[in-house]
Motif scaffolding. Sequence first.
Motif, PDB file in Angstrom:
ATOM      1  N   TYR A  28      37.911  42.157  48.750  1.00 42.08           N
ATOM      2  CA  TYR A  28      38.569  41.382  47.697  1.00 42.08           C
ATOM      3  C   TYR A  28      40.061  41.187  47.960  1.00 42.08           C
ATOM      4  O   TYR A  28      40.805  40.821  47.063  1.00 42.08           O
ATOM      5  CB  TYR A  28      38.349  42.079  46.350  1.00 42.08           C
ATOM      6  N   GLY A  29      40.492  41.425  49.195  1.00 47.48           N
ATOM      7  CA  GLY A  29      41.871  41.173  49.551  1.00 47.48           C
ATOM      8  C   GLY A  29      42.784  42.362  49.328  1.00 47.48           C
ATOM      9  O   GLY A  29      42.356  43.447  48.906  1.00 47.48           O
ATOM     10  N   LEU A  30      44.069  42.138  49.583  1.00 48.48           N
ATOM     11  CA  LEU A  30      45.036  43.225  49.523  1.00 48.48           C
ATOM     12  C   LEU A  30      45.311  43.677  48.103  1.00 48.48           C
ATOM     13  O   LEU A  30      45.487  44.865  47.838  1.00 48.48           O
ATOM     14  CB  LEU A  30      46.358  42.790  50.161  1.00 48.48           C
ATOM     15  N   SER A  31      45.352  42.740  47.168  1.00 45.04           N
ATOM     16  CA  SER A  31      45.782  43.068  45.815  1.00 45.04           C
ATOM     17  C   SER A  31      44.679  43.656  44.951  1.00 45.04           C
ATOM     18  O   SER A  31      44.941  44.095  43.841  1.00 45.04           O
ATOM     19  CB  SER A  31      46.349  41.810  45.135  1.00 45.04           C
ATOM     20  N   ALA A  32      43.446  43.634  45.445  1.00 44.78           N
ATOM     21  CA  ALA A  32      42.324  44.145  44.653  1.00 44.78           C
ATOM     22  C   ALA A  32      42.226  45.659  44.803  1.00 44.78           C
ATOM     23  O   ALA A  32      42.482  46.217  45.869  1.00 44.78           O
ATOM     24  CB  ALA A  32      41.020  43.497  45.081  1.00 44.78           C
ATOM     25  N   THR A  91      46.380  28.841  42.543  1.00 41.01           N
ATOM     26  CA  THR A  91      46.926  28.253  43.767  1.00 41.01           C
ATOM     27  C   THR A  91      47.738  29.315  44.503  1.00 41.01           C
ATOM     28  O   THR A  91      48.966  29.385  44.356  1.00 41.01           O
ATOM     29  CB  THR A  91      47.818  27.031  43.431  1.00 41.01           C
ATOM     30  N   PRO A  92      47.071  30.169  45.286  1.00 36.94           N
ATOM     31  CA  PRO A  92      47.769  31.301  45.932  1.00 36.94           C
ATOM     32  C   PRO A  92      48.896  30.865  46.863  1.00 36.94           C
ATOM     33  O   PRO A  92      49.848  31.625  47.072  1.00 36.94           O
ATOM     34  CB  PRO A  92      46.646  32.003  46.706  1.00 36.94           C
ATOM     35  N   TRP A  93      48.826  29.672  47.425  1.00 37.09           N
ATOM     36  CA  TRP A  93      49.838  29.260  48.393  1.00 37.09           C
ATOM     37  C   TRP A  93      51.216  29.066  47.753  1.00 37.09           C
ATOM     38  O   TRP A  93      52.234  29.116  48.444  1.00 37.09           O
ATOM     39  CB  TRP A  93      49.413  27.965  49.080  1.00 37.09           C
ATOM     40  N   LEU A 112      44.855  42.412  57.225  1.00 34.64           N
ATOM     41  CA  LEU A 112      45.826  42.036  56.195  1.00 34.64           C
ATOM     42  C   LEU A 112      45.767  40.544  55.891  1.00 34.64           C
ATOM     43  O   LEU A 112      45.754  40.133  54.731  1.00 34.64           O
ATOM     44  CB  LEU A 112      47.236  42.421  56.640  1.00 34.64           C
ATOM     45  N   GLY A 113      45.798  39.721  56.916  1.00 36.43           N
ATOM     46  CA  GLY A 113      45.711  38.285  56.707  1.00 36.43           C
ATOM     47  C   GLY A 113      46.950  37.656  56.113  1.00 36.43           C
ATOM     48  O   GLY A 113      46.880  36.547  55.577  1.00 36.43           O
ATOM     49  N   ARG A 114      48.085  38.336  56.182  1.00 35.60           N
ATOM     50  CA  ARG A 114      49.324  37.768  55.655  1.00 35.60           C
ATOM     51  C   ARG A 114      49.930  36.823  56.701  1.00 35.60           C
ATOM     52  O   ARG A 114      50.114  37.210  57.858  1.00 35.60           O
ATOM     53  CB  ARG A 114      50.322  38.867  55.313  1.00 35.60           C
ATOM     54  N   PRO A 115      50.278  35.589  56.314  1.00 34.24           N
ATOM     55  CA  PRO A 115      50.872  34.636  57.275  1.00 34.24           C
ATOM     56  C   PRO A 115      52.348  34.926  57.509  1.00 34.24           C
ATOM     57  O   PRO A 115      53.217  34.084  57.243  1.00 34.24           O
ATOM     58  CB  PRO A 115      50.643  33.290  56.594  1.00 34.24           C
ATOM     59  N   GLU A 123      52.922  42.072  47.782  1.00 39.79           N
ATOM     60  CA  GLU A 123      51.560  42.225  47.267  1.00 39.79           C
ATOM     61  C   GLU A 123      51.276  43.698  46.998  1.00 39.79           C
ATOM     62  O   GLU A 123      51.398  44.532  47.891  1.00 39.79           O
ATOM     63  CB  GLU A 123      50.542  41.671  48.263  1.00 39.79           C
ATOM     64  N   PHE A 124      50.863  43.994  45.773  1.00 37.55           N
ATOM     65  CA  PHE A 124      50.462  45.360  45.444  1.00 37.55           C
ATOM     66  C   PHE A 124      49.181  45.695  46.190  1.00 37.55           C
ATOM     67  O   PHE A 124      48.248  44.894  46.238  1.00 37.55           O
ATOM     68  CB  PHE A 124      50.234  45.508  43.950  1.00 37.55           C
ATOM     69  N   GLN A 125      49.142  46.874  46.766  1.00 43.22           N
ATOM     70  CA  GLN A 125      47.983  47.285  47.540  1.00 43.22           C
ATOM     71  C   GLN A 125      47.625  48.716  47.196  1.00 43.22           C
ATOM     72  O   GLN A 125      48.440  49.632  47.345  1.00 43.22           O
ATOM     73  CB  GLN A 125      48.290  47.160  49.035  1.00 43.22           C
ATOM     74  N   ALA A 126      46.399  48.914  46.694  1.00 49.42           N
ATOM     75  CA  ALA A 126      45.984  50.250  46.286  1.00 49.42           C
ATOM     76  C   ALA A 126      45.890  51.188  47.486  1.00 49.42           C
ATOM     77  O   ALA A 126      46.371  52.320  47.452  1.00 49.42           O
ATOM     78  CB  ALA A 126      44.644  50.181  45.555  1.00 49.42           C
ATOM     79  N   ASP A 127      45.260  50.733  48.552  1.00 47.43           N
ATOM     80  CA  ASP A 127      45.084  51.547  49.756  1.00 47.43           C
ATOM     81  C   ASP A 127      45.425  50.702  50.972  1.00 47.43           C
ATOM     82  O   ASP A 127      45.100  49.511  51.022  1.00 47.43           O
ATOM     83  CB  ASP A 127      43.651  52.064  49.865  1.00 47.43           C
TER      84      ASP A 127
END
Length: 538
Positions: A381-385, A208-210, A231-234, A220-224
């Motif tokens: 796969y999103g920011l954290s992938a 449940t990501p919300w 980004l898609g962050r609300p 959020e950890f982000q490799a690159d």
Amino acid sequence: MSSPRTKALPTSTPAGESPRRRLRAVLALARVEARELLLQIPVFVVLCVYVAYVGWELWTGGGEDGAYPVLQDVDRATQPESLFLGVAVLVCVNRAVLRSRRRGTDGHFDVLVMEPWRRTVAHLLSVVPFALATALVVAAQFTGAALKPGAVGTGSFSELAVAPLAVLLLGVLGVLIARLVPSAFGAPLFVVGGYIAVVLLLSSSEDTPWLRWLTPFVDEFQADPLPSDLLGRPAAWHALYLVGLIVLVSCAAVLCGGRRTLPAALGLARAARNPVAWPAVGPARLVKAVALGAAVLTLAGAVGQSRGDSPALLAARKQASVAPEKDHTCVPHGRSTYCAFPEWTGRTEDWAAVVRRVQSLAGGAAGGTKLTVRQRVDARYGLSASATLEPSSTHGQVTVGTRWGGNRVPEFSVGVASVLVAGNEEAAAAMCDGRVVTVMWLALATTSDPMASLRDVRIDDSVSGSAIVLAPTHPLEMTAAQTTVVRELLQRPRYGVTAKVKAHWTELTSPKTSTARAAELLDVPVPKGSEKEDKCEE
């Protein structure tokens, strides 16, 4: 003879006192409480450490990658450090509200003109300066990054607002806890319970990501780095959620301002029964109306930030990952073309400088070949992938990532040299012969410190033995013999090696050339066992 019954002194405001004077009294008390908060050891120490840490980051440049910040990552990086200041403010403001109870002076307040709910407002206002101080630190942190010549990207005001809002939220929570639980253990227990609740929310965020967005901030950890539109962050919804929660908690603290115990505080709907402790009917109704509006804002923000990634965002991420050329802006520099996402076009000159240095050492047609440097990301796969970019099979195409500076520069040099030698990244990934020697010398010979660069691009940070060499896509493998030859070449004068490389370019770039043969062509002692190490696995 019994003494006559003493008439209770009213605590309501005298009819002749103007609203302006009442407001000035509240603000004066708020200034005093804010000063007292600043003098509390936890708040003072944490604030000093917070400011010193950010100042040190600005002074030192933020590490080896700090000269090339990505602003849509910088705005989020301003959030985590503020949590410590917020917790310190929560504990100390809670202690300040309970000061009169702790010293046994609660009864004296009953004869004062200022009502208890107004004193609660003053305590709530006393945490505002610390939120403003946080906002100044955040502004300095972001502005310092934005003014760097290598800065790219677009920051978000909503993301920058999270840190001061989080400090303010924790501060007003400290006031509310003191009104609900008038005990010195209330705030520490809340901090421990809040930490456990956050850990549980984050642990359940996979299903449940919300839920993670119910916390003050989401790191959020982000490799690159990704383009800001992927980004898609609300962030805006989350800022609205925090604002609504701050106002709601503040209203609850004001309504509880005259109550002394938790059971009494739970009877908020029956406030009119205690006209001495509660605001007058008009202010009480106003506070309740504001609380209702704040609850609506909080709910709206919570719903808005829980929607997840939209289909349009997922489609944009996929296109940027599998067909980035549709989103790229291409800029020519010399013979080659540099294609990047619009926010990174200002960095193409830095890439071109590396390409020119590497090509100046190459022989044959490679010295003048036209390359296409294409920026690539994997955002599916999103920011954290964290995903490794697949090597390209397009002739003359070199991949570059969204990070730059530090180790990213020699890694890109390895990618350029690999394409010059093998023709494309896919063929370079399969190299296991003497061409590795040529690639590594081309990539590192023109750096300011070749031996340090050799250490930086190897996973084990060594300059001897076998190792994996990092590149923008698939890494290369260096045997111990190849490492020995490359180390010897990098320690020699560059002009002498350059002449030998250009003279024997055709043979040095042939897949049939072994490491031993490459050493002979470059006049380097042949390492023992090099022929055996060159045997590629079938």
